[in-house]
Every structure is written in C-alpha cells, then in structure tokens.
Design an enzyme around this catalytic site. Structure first.
Site, PDB file in Angstrom:
ATOM      1  N   HIS A 225       0.815  -1.213   0.000  1.00 11.71           N
ATOM      2  CA  HIS A 225       0.000   0.000   0.000  1.00 11.71           C
ATOM      3  C   HIS A 225       0.850   1.265   0.000  1.00 11.71           C
ATOM      4  O   HIS A 225       0.400   2.327   0.411  1.00 11.71           O
ATOM      5  CB  HIS A 225      -0.944   0.011   1.209  1.00 11.71           C
ATOM      6  CG  HIS A 225      -2.017  -1.013   1.123  1.00 11.71           C
ATOM      7  ND1 HIS A 225      -1.892  -2.265   1.682  1.00 11.71           N
ATOM      8  CD2 HIS A 225      -3.223  -0.985   0.496  1.00 11.71           C
ATOM      9  CE1 HIS A 225      -2.988  -2.971   1.438  1.00 11.71           C
ATOM     10  NE2 HIS A 225      -3.811  -2.216   0.709  1.00 11.71           N
ATOM     11  N   ASP A 406      21.425   1.086 -26.268  1.00 11.50           N
ATOM     12  CA  ASP A 406      20.851   0.612 -25.015  1.00 11.50           C
ATOM     13  C   ASP A 406      21.784   0.839 -23.839  1.00 11.50           C
ATOM     14  O   ASP A 406      21.617   0.236 -22.771  1.00 11.50           O
ATOM     15  CB  ASP A 406      20.467  -0.867 -25.116  1.00 11.50           C
ATOM     16  CG  ASP A 406      21.562  -1.712 -25.756  1.00 11.50           C
ATOM     17  OD1 ASP A 406      22.685  -1.191 -25.904  1.00 11.50           O
ATOM     18  OD2 ASP A 406      21.298  -2.875 -26.098  1.00 11.50           O
ATOM     19  N   MET A 503      31.063   2.536 -36.090  1.00 15.20           N
ATOM     20  CA  MET A 503      32.484   2.276 -35.904  1.00 15.20           C
ATOM     21  C   MET A 503      33.229   2.250 -37.243  1.00 15.20           C
ATOM     22  O   MET A 503      34.442   2.455 -37.294  1.00 15.20           O
ATOM     23  CB  MET A 503      32.680   0.940 -35.177  1.00 15.20           C
ATOM     24  CG  MET A 503      32.167  -0.273 -35.931  1.00 15.20           C
ATOM     25  SD  MET A 503      32.172  -1.804 -34.958  1.00 15.20           S
ATOM     26  CE  MET A 503      33.916  -2.158 -34.856  1.00 15.20           C
ATOM     27  N   ASP A 563      29.669   8.862 -32.050  1.00 20.76           N
ATOM     28  CA  ASP A 563      29.104   7.523 -31.926  1.00 20.76           C
ATOM     29  C   ASP A 563      29.935   6.686 -30.963  1.00 20.76           C
ATOM     30  O   ASP A 563      31.172   6.726 -30.981  1.00 20.76           O
ATOM     31  CB  ASP A 563      29.069   6.847 -33.303  1.00 20.76           C
ATOM     32  CG  ASP A 563      28.577   5.425 -33.222  1.00 20.76           C
ATOM     33  OD1 ASP A 563      27.378   5.233 -32.958  1.00 20.76           O
ATOM     34  OD2 ASP A 563      29.415   4.520 -33.396  1.00 20.76           O
ATOM     35  N   GLY A 565      30.389   3.393 -30.749  1.00 23.13           N
ATOM     36  CA  GLY A 565      31.213   2.376 -31.398  1.00 23.13           C
ATOM     37  C   GLY A 565      32.427   2.973 -32.080  1.00 23.13           C
ATOM     38  O   GLY A 565      33.526   2.389 -32.059  1.00 23.13           O
TER      39      GLY A 565
END
Length: 585
Positions: A225, A406, A503, A563, A565
């Site tokens: 609760h 991610d 990359m 980026d 990569g």
C-alpha cells in the site's frame, strides 16, 4: 514535490476502466460496473460447489480480479486505490453468488483494517439475513515484523494469499463441503510466510512518491500500500537480500532440512523481469543448499503496489500430512487468467543434463606466419594496453550509447577486454592467425549482441586473410591486409559504410591513412594512424545515423556527440599505435 506521470484519463474513473480493460481482454469474465464486481463465467453453475470471494483496494493488479475463474475465485470486489471496497459492494457480490449457490461461500480477506471491517460487515449481514451460508478467513502472511513487535492489527495479508485461494479453490472444485474448504484454507494460511523488499516507493496517480529512498537504500518488509517497510538498509546483492528474506521465512515456518515447499516470487510492478529471474534463481538455489526442496515455483507480477520496484518471496510449507493434496491442488487446472502456474510448472520426470558444456574447446591450429620473441612481447603489450584503455572508458562509452543505443557499449566491450586480459598468457601470441581466431572466439562467446558479432567477424576475417599471406611480407603490410579484410567484412554483413555514423567511420579513416603511409617513411607513421582514427571518430558528431539501432533515433538532441562504437574503435586503435611507437623507439 514532483508529480508522477501516469497514463490515466481521470482518477475517479481509473478503477472502473482498468476492470473494464481486464474484462475486454478476458470477455468471459462478467463485470458488474456499479459495484466493481468481477464474476467467474461459471458462478451460475456452482450449486453444489463452494464459492470463493475475495477483494481489496485497487493498485494491486492483477489481484484480485485477475484470479477470478474456475478453480480459484468466484467473484472479486475492487475498492478505490489502496482503499477497501465498501461493505455494500461486498454484500452485493455475496448476493450475486448466493443466488445460484447452495454449498456456501468462503470469503478470503486480506488482513488490513479497512478490509477486515468492510468484509466483516458484509459477512455479518449475510449471516444475519439467513439463507446464505458464509464463512470467513482472514489471511496474514507477512513475516517481516518480529512477533514481539507486532501490533494488535497482526500480520498483513500479502501475495501468500494466492496459495490460500488456489488450494481452497481446488478443494471447492472437488465438491468438498464449506467447513472442509474453510479448514484447508486455514491450514494453508498458517503454513505460509511472505517477506518483501522494496527498491523504490510507488506514486499514487496525481501525487508524488509515497516516501523517499536514496539510490543505495532499500526497504525491508515493504507491504503493498505504498507504506515504508520495517527497516531501511543499504542496497545489497540479490543473493544477500534473498538470504535475508529466507532467514526470516524459515524461522517463521520452522523449516528444516528435508522439508518441501512451494514458492511464489511476486513483482511489485516495476522490477525488471531480468532481476525477477535472478531472485527466483537465488531462492531456489539457496533453499536447496539448506536441503529444503522447492517442488513448485511460481513467478510473476501478481499483487502489485502500483509502480513500485520490489519483490515478495512467499513460501508455503508442505507439511507431511497435507503435502500430496497441496501439490495436487496447486497443479489442478484453473481458468483464472493471471495464475502463473500451468503444465510447465510441473517438473518433468525426464532427467536433464547441465547446460554447461564440459567438453574441451577445440584448439586453434597454429598456422601461417609466426612472430619472434620480441614481436610476441610487443603483441602482448598491444593487447594489454588496448584492453586497459577500453576498460577505463567503460562508463563514458555507456553514456555515449545511452541516447542512441541501449547504454551498454562500454560494458559489452569491457567483457571482451576482461576476457582477453584473463587469457593473455594462454593466447597464441606466436601465430597471428591463431591469435585473431582466439580473440574472435572470445568476442563471440563473451560479448553477445551486435558488437559481439561485429568484432567476431572482424577478427575471424582478419585471421582468414593472414592465413593466405607469406612470412616474408613486411609486418606493417600484413596487418594492413588483415585490417582491410576485416573492414570489408563488416561493411558486407553489417550493411554500414563510412558516413553512416558507426564504428566503420573510425576504421575506414584509419584504413585509408594506413594505405597511404605504407610506402612512406616510418616518421610519424603511428602518430598519423592515431590522428586518422580520432578524426574518423569526430566526424560522427551531428552525423545522421543510417545503420544500427541508432538509425531509429530521429531526435537530434541525441545525435550531438560522437558515436559510441566509433569512439571505442578509436580508443583501441590509438592504444595499439602508441604502444608500437614507444616499443620501436
């Protein structure tokens, strides 16, 4: 205090609409909107079967409406968010069910003051009116508060209530009389204990957090609760927290070696499935280490606390006198849509083997060109420094990857780097073909995802190219051929090219410069390689992504940095170039 963000239309209509949504999903359930009652499709056909009724405040979905169906509840009643249903609504549910029932009704009540009062009023009125056979059981399975510190309210009713409902429901389906269904429900309740751990407080729609928790704190003994727990402690590992929970549960149930149990692991609502699976893993393994066998395990989002992150572990002791019947009742089919058990919950009699592969890995053949002792030493330094550089940049790489990926680029590459370092003394430094093949295997096994596949391809193709080259060739040319071959393979299978913000931008710029420098003097060779790598990386700033997960991102605010990569590739290329430059000085 910041308000929470919620997908609702109106707070006043939230309960009605969520019950409506459940019944649209399972249209055989019957929804009485005026009293927030959900009825099982078979409630009119239970003349000789005991009916079960339960309910409570909303905000705990799928409890209780999600457990309405043959084999569990005949009806549920929902109150407002975190508030008991009014007694008049409960009375209406009793009347609906009793109209077609002669066997009687068992009312299962969560042990909260509001629920006890309102269900108590309805039960008293039904008994007073006559004509309705009704019994009541109040379930309190929370064991987080020591007995000597419990208030007069007693133990809270938590997810262990589902054990009561499932087994009592199975007894009702067997057409046992009301007194026997009630007695078995009481026995289940007395042998069930639940402990909760909260990682975050919940937010009631339109309000802020119920209480504050810092990022390194958790609530032990948290209910459903939104209330704080019994005590607040520092965050620990899943293993340590499961140990804490099981200690209290085992003490409460007086569990000893050779006992058998059933387990429910309940998600408060916002815990990731990844974490919940880890908790299940820990519960089962820790019980088995104590020689206590969990012969049935159920896991799911069953009794929630809105958007709180946390977990309940509920254990039912399978007493020797009732073990077989308890297990049979747990295994009985139910049509209740949200019960987590099913045919796969029952262990197979077929034996299984460990998922771990105990076979020795096939050794990579040492073929092709070979390196002398000095060259091997340089190779080892290159690998060590490149891996160290990647590990140091883990956090930054994750941050770069957070907007367009991610958020795990650094962590994924760190797994590769860690495993290379851990195996550095065992790698085939004397034979580059074997060495690149071994690194490719590490990337394939340890990294996973897109990055793992790309680096595996890069090193595999490089090894394949090296196997075709003559020992007499200049080492700079040999490594250029391997690099170029790997780059072409990435372009082929990864479908990215220079200018696509990957990359490849770093590696392409490096490769072009490398080719130009092959016929030039050694002066500044590795400085220029390093510069080219970083220029390729920097070119990805503000570049529109055309490949990979980032290509789905259209918000420009996520595309102002380089980026991830590309930055990672520049990091290890620069580390190798610096190492060779210093080694050859």
């Amino acid at each position: 205090m910041a308000m929470s963000k919620n997908l609702i239309n109106s707070l006043d209509d939230a309960v009605l609409e969520t019950l409506s949504g459940l019944c649209y999903t399972y249209p055989q359930l019957e929804h009485r909107t005026s009293h927030r009652i959900v009825l099982s499709p078979d409630y009119r056909d239970r003349k000789n079967k005991v009916a079960l009724i339960c309910g409570g405040g909303s905000g705990h979905e799928p409890f209780a409406a999600g457990f309405v169906g043959r084999g569990m509840l005949t009806a549920s009643i929902a109150g407002s968010i975190f508030a008991a249903p009014p007694s008049v609504h409960i009375t209406r549910a009793l009347q609906c069910v009793a109209r077609y029932n002669e066997a009687g009704i068992l009312v299962v009540v969560p042990n909260y003051t509001g629920d006890c009062l309102n269900f108590g009023i309805a039960v008293e009125k039904a008994q007073q009116a006559g004509g309705i056979k009704v019994e009541e059981i109040i379930v309190g399975d929370d064991c987080s508060i020591p007995e000597n510190e419990e208030s007069v309210a007693g133990k809270r009713g938590l997810v262990g209530m589902l054990f009561v409902i499932k087994i009592a429901g199975a007894f009702a389906e067997r057409e046992f009389p009301l007194y026997k269904v009630t007695k078995i429900a009481q026995h289940v309740s007395q042998n069930t204990a639940t402990y909760g751990i909260g990682l975050s407080a919940c937010t009631v729609p339109g309000q802020g957090l119920m209480f504050e928790l810092t990022c390194d704190e958790i609530e032990c003994g948290m209910g459903v609760h939104g209330e704080a727990g019994y005590e607040r402690i520092k965050l620990k590992t899943a293993s340590e927290l499961v140990t804490l929970m099981l200690k209290r549960i085992c003490e409460t149930l007086r569990l000893v070696a050779n006992d058998t149990v059933a387990v429910i692991v309940n998600n408060f609502g916002a815990l990731s499935q990844l974490e919940q699976g880890i908790v299940v893993h820990e519960v089962v393994n820790q019980l088995r280490k104590m020689n206590i066998e969990p012969i049935r395990v159920y896991s799911g989002t069953l009794m929630t606390s809105l958007n709180s992150a946390g977990v309940h572990v509920s254990v039912l002791k399978l007493t020797e006198s009732h073990r077989d019947i308890f297990v049979k009742c747990l295994d009985d089919e139910t049509m209740a849509p949200c019960w987590p058990g099913g045919s796969y919950s029952i262990p197979s009699n077929v034996g299984y083997t460990s998922s771990k592969d105990n076979n020795e890995k096939e050794k990579v053949k040492k073929i092709g060109i070979s390196l002398n002792i000095r060259e091997q030493h340089m190779m080892k330094l290159c690998l060590k420094n490149a891996c160290t550089a990647i590990i140091e940049k883990e956090g930054y790489l994750n941050e770069l990857d957070r907007g367009c990926g991610d958020g795990d680029c650094g962590s994924t590459l760190k797994r590769l780097a860690d495993n290379i370092l851990n195996n550095l003394d065992n790698l085939s430094l004397s034979h580059p073909v074997a060495l690149l093949s071994e690194i490719a295997n590490i990337a394939e096994e340890q990294m996973g995802g897109t990055s793992g596949a790309l680096y595996c391809l890069f090193f595999t193709t490089g090894a394949k190219e090296l196997a075709l080259l003559d020992q007499k060739k200049d080492l700079r040319y040999i490594w250029y051929c391997a690099f170029l071959s790997g780059l072409k393979c990435l372009e082929k299978y990864g479908k990215a090219k220079a200018g696509d913000r990957t990359m490849i931008d770093t590696m392409y710029a490096t490769c072009i410069t490398y080719e130009k420098l092959l016929n030039e003097d050694w002066n500044n060779f590795y400085d220029q390689i390093t510069t080219a790598a970083w220029e390729g990386c920097d070119s990805t700033k503000n570049m529109k992504p055309k490949a990979g997960r980032a290509s789905y991102i259209k918000q420009t605010r996520y595309l102002t940095e380089v980026d991830a990569g590309a930055y990672a590739a520049a990091t290890w290329i620069a580390a190798i170039a610096r190492t060779i430059m210093h080694f050859t000085e």
